[in-house]
Design an enzyme around this catalytic site. Sequence first.
Site, short mmCIF file in Angstrom:
data_model
loop_
_atom_site.label_atom_id
_atom_site.label_comp_id
_atom_site.label_asym_id
_atom_site.label_seq_id
_atom_site.Cartn_x
_atom_site.Cartn_y
_atom_site.Cartn_z
N TYR A 105 -9.31 5.03 -12.84
CA TYR A 105 -9.24 5.77 -11.57
C TYR A 105 -9.07 7.26 -11.75
CZ TYR A 105 -7.58 1.01 -10.49
OH TYR A 105 -7.42 -0.35 -10.42
N GLY B 47 3.88 -3.56 -3.71
CA GLY B 47 3.84 -3.71 -5.17
C GLY B 47 4.28 -2.41 -5.80
N ARG B 48 3.36 -1.44 -5.78
CA ARG B 48 3.58 -0.16 -6.46
C ARG B 48 4.90 0.53 -6.09
NH1 ARG B 48 -0.98 2.86 -8.00
NH2 ARG B 48 -2.11 1.76 -6.37
N TYR C 162 0.61 -1.98 -12.06
CA TYR C 162 -0.77 -2.06 -12.56
C TYR C 162 -0.86 -1.48 -13.98
CZ TYR C 162 -1.16 -2.83 -7.58
OH TYR C 162 -0.96 -3.31 -6.31
N GLY D 265 0.75 -1.25 0.00
CA GLY D 265 0.00 0.00 0.00
C GLY D 265 0.77 1.29 0.00
N CYS E 45 -12.49 2.78 -29.15
CA CYS E 45 -13.75 3.47 -29.46
C CYS E 45 -14.54 3.81 -28.22
CB CYS E 45 -14.56 2.61 -30.42
SG CYS E 45 -13.63 2.33 -31.91
N1 LLP Z 1 -1.51 -6.98 -0.74
C1 LLP Z 1 -2.82 -7.09 -1.02
C2 LLP Z 1 -3.65 -8.04 -0.30
C3 LLP Z 1 -3.39 -6.26 -2.01
O1 LLP Z 1 -4.68 -6.36 -2.29
C4 LLP Z 1 -2.57 -5.33 -2.71
C5 LLP Z 1 -3.12 -4.48 -3.75
C6 LLP Z 1 -1.19 -5.29 -2.38
C7 LLP Z 1 -0.71 -6.12 -1.39
C8 LLP Z 1 -0.22 -4.36 -3.07
O2 LLP Z 1 -0.54 -3.04 -2.88
P1 LLP Z 1 0.46 -1.89 -3.37
O3 LLP Z 1 1.71 -2.01 -2.52
O4 LLP Z 1 0.77 -2.12 -4.79
O5 LLP Z 1 -0.27 -0.65 -3.13
N2 LLP Z 1 -5.05 -1.34 -9.70
C9 LLP Z 1 -4.91 -0.32 -8.69
C10 LLP Z 1 -4.29 -0.83 -7.42
C11 LLP Z 1 -5.01 -2.02 -6.83
C12 LLP Z 1 -4.38 -2.55 -5.58
C13 LLP Z 1 -4.98 -3.84 -5.19
N3 LLP Z 1 -4.35 -4.47 -4.08
C14 LLP Z 1 -4.12 0.86 -9.27
O6 LLP Z 1 -3.72 0.79 -10.42
O7 LLP Z 1 -3.94 1.85 -8.58
#
Ligand code: LLP
Length: 416
Positions: A316, A275-276, A370, A239, A341
């Site tokens: 988003y 992740g991000r 993503y 997150g 389209c």
């Molecule tokens: N762990 C779980 C259980 C999650 O659901 C997620 C992301 C993460 C870890 C990783 O989160 P991060 O560190 O990447 O914030 N498609 C959206 C983001 C969806 C996130 C879903 N869950 C976007 O493009 O902003």
Amino acid sequence: MHHFSYQNGELCAEDVPVAEIAAQVGTPFYLYSAATLRRHFAAFDGAFAGQPHLTCFAVKSCSNLAILNLFAKMGGGADIVSGGELFRALKAGVPPQRIVYSGVGKTEEEMRFALESGILLFNVESEQELEKLRDAARALGKTAPVSLRVNPDVDPKTHAYISTGLAKNKFGIPIERAEAVYLAARDMDEIEIRGVSCHIGSQLTDVSPFVESLGKLKALIGRLRAQGIGISHLDLGGGLGIRYNQEEPPPPAAYAEAVLAEMAGLECTLILEPGRVIVGNAAILVTKVLFAKEGPVKKFLVVDAGMNDLARPSLYGAFHAVLPVRQHPETMKADVVGPICETGDFLARDQEVPAARPGELLAVMSAGAYGFSMSSNYNSRPRVAEVLVRGGGHRLIRARETFDDLIRGEAIPDNF
Ligand code: LLP
């Protein structure tokens, strides 16, 4: 800090001019920098040195095998949310004992696959899931290692679609219910309780919601331990946000400091699922301008990448900076739109972008998280190539799809 910069007016990924790669692989394509990926992973993981921990990269954010393999070699694990992601993580060389499995809707087949693979943890999100996992484990003569994913009801102050830790969200077991579910789990022979987990949302730009939920988890762990339920793992999810535009998220070191301070004295292996923050700024989407169109009220750059290639702006309203591949003196306010389209098909809207002409290349920045992983074949567009740069060299890590790939598995039934 990333490794995309201008050298003599040319955008380079590490030491390679982006235009050179475009000439070889065509456009659009995703371009990742290995030095950036490594740097971000090391900065994040290293911030927790001294604390027993495991950094499980969130596969959903970027699931290319080469990239998963790169993190696995640095000691990383994987956070998966489907059988497909488990398959990828294993293929990429992530040891199963470094894999955690999150998600609200695991199927029986997926549970079996994960049990047979010997993963570290199932993050269980409901009582029904717990029972189904117990049954699956029993049928295989195995024990399922489990964390309960609790929903701490904390506001992550992010986009509504990616907030997950509020009581109104579908995720996790309400924290007030958690103790009762742990007690039930303790009585299940095939369930081995290992931890507590949570994930409150994505693109958080403030540490306080993390600290608040950690505080609630800590209190829960105390109550569980008082009842003789051993908790050896604490999974804080992912997150942590990045800078797309003007955001000022805390650097990993500040995030780690706040988390570790709140965790002091709690004897647990910490699991993190970023992740991000690792991949977001480690890739760009390179696209070519097809047409520069001036409507009665707006200017448009029509490019060869669309919402099927990068869904975030459409889905988003997300901001991605658009930069020229060959440095450009002039900018203009315009929409950067794709060939799909739909009016919702844009990569940038009312944004200051290069005053580019047809044929010029643009870089859509911060596209590593993503980006490709959410891309689709909508409008029957083959998914784009992925390229990894390392120093002065580059490799294709995913070939551009062909028209044949588009119809693979389809059939026109005979006399039907
Ligand atoms: N762990 C779980 C259980 C999650 O659901 C997620 C992301 C993460 C870890 C990783 O989160 P991060 O560190 O990447 O914030 N498609 C959206 C983001 C969806 C996130 C879903 N869950 C976007 O493009 O902003």
